[in-house]
Design a protein around this motif. Structure first.
Motif: not given
Length: 368
Positions: A308-314
């Motif tokens: 899986c991959l998680v992209l997120a803002s701070d």
């Protein structure tokens, strides 16, 4: 070498327009992500979400951006030789009502079941929404392509909104996109930054944005980062960050800034010129050439180890550890549910920022 006095004068002039991660009062401009191709906004408000309507079960190219390039996609000759031939790739989309509180979420699945993705975006405790996101699932010259991006604005929402509208469109038009994807990403990031600065040359503002993006082309995953949003994968059961936050006190970043004639000053935290708490960003004209939009790019093979991959803002990463994020992303049946839970966890732990998260799950055992 620019002396500290003259640079201080420069950044004082930038203070009125700088915000977000800047030290001085912020210029409050609302922003929002929007879903267009498979998910259609019913209405919108400047500082949040009024509602989303899903084209549930619709099978078409997924594109979360409103784009004028659709005609070029259907007629490649209209865009010249550099425009690859794009066609629809079957996908299923769904979304939920964002409500007036600045919240939205949705999810998609590839028809073959090998890839599922979901997003959640929440204004949180901020008065305005400056986070944007973009998701595209398509096919170019017979090659399946998926693009995911999180853009966290500061000092206003315009830079992040511009990236949502233009970054992936520019990337897919790059003549080397399929043959030298890393080069295409690097050149497109910097060209899009220059285009944004040109478009804002007469505007009395100087906002900026991070960009954390993941591009799937064939059997390769390319993660590019500018700023302090972050991309984390689960590989063979272990969390692995594919980006390193661009902070001014990173030794290599500080050296780059000082070699360009800038200074890194402690002002509550380490800041470029005492203003910006990150060392790379789109926009921020008054801090060029110290703050750049040159991405750091990592490449990973898409094989059975990639889960899986998680992209997120701070707004997420300030309070959620990498291991916890990917663990939840793997255990939830739907990536949308994982993204929603992650934003809820971040908010409950006191995150004071906008929170946007994209979760991508890989199902290698699917046969279509």
């Amino acid at each position: 070498m620019v002396c500290i006095g003259s640079l201080r004068a420069l950044v004082l002039r930038a203070a009125a327009a700088a915000g977000g991660r800047c030290r001085w009062p912020r210029v409050l401009c609302g922003g929002r992500g929007a879903v267009d191709a498979c998910v259609t906004p019913r209405a919108s408000v400047r500082h949040g979400w009024r509602g989303l309507r899903a084209a549930t079960g619709a099978r078409m190219m997924l594109d979360s951006s409103s784009s004028s390039s659709d005609s070029a996609a259907s007629d490649p000759s209209a865009a010249g030789q550099v425009q690859p031939q794009r066609r629809a790739l079957a996908a299923v989309a769904h979304a939920h009502d964002g409500g007036a509180g600045g919240y939205a979420s949705g999810g998609w699945a590839r028809e073959d079941g090998k890839l599922k993705c979901g997003y959640s975006s929440f204004r949180g405790k901020r008065a305005t929404m400056e986070d944007f996101y973009d998701v595209k699932l398509t096919e170019i010259d017979g090659q399946a392509v998926s693009l995911f991006g999180v853009f966290d604005g500061h000092g206003g929402s315009r830079a992040a909104e511009y990236l949502k509208e233009n970054l992936f469109e520019n990337l897919m038009k790059h003549p080397e996109f399929l043959t030298d994807t890393k080069l295409a990403i690097s050149e497109t990031y910097q060209k899009t930054d220059a285009d944004f600065l040109e478009s804002e040359s007469n505007a009395f503002r100087d906002d900026g944005s991070t960009a954390s993006t993941a591009v799937l082309v064939g059997g390769h995953l390319y993660v590019a980062n500018v700023g302090d949003s972050r991309a984390v994968i689960s590989k063979a059961g272990k969390a692995m960050a594919l980006s390193e936050d661009h902070k001014p006190n990173r030794s290599d970043e500080r050296k780059r800034i000082e070699n360009a004639g800038g200074v890194v000053i402690w002002a509550g935290t380490w800041r470029v010129g005492g203003v910006l708490a990150m060392s790379r960003a789109f926009g921020n004209r008054l801090l060029k050439p110290f703050v750049v939009a040159e991405p750091e790019i990592q490449e990973e093979p898409v094989n059975g180890d990639l889960e899986c991959l998680v992209l997120a803002s701070d707004g997420l990463w300030d309070v959620v550890e990498n291991e916890e994020a990917v663990s939840l992303a793997k255990t939830e049946d739907l990536p949308e549910s994982a993204a929603r839970k992650l934003t809820e966890i971040a908010y409950s732990r006191g995150s004071a920022d906008n929170i946007t998260c994209i979760v991508v799950q890989f199902h290698h055992d699917k046969t279509g």
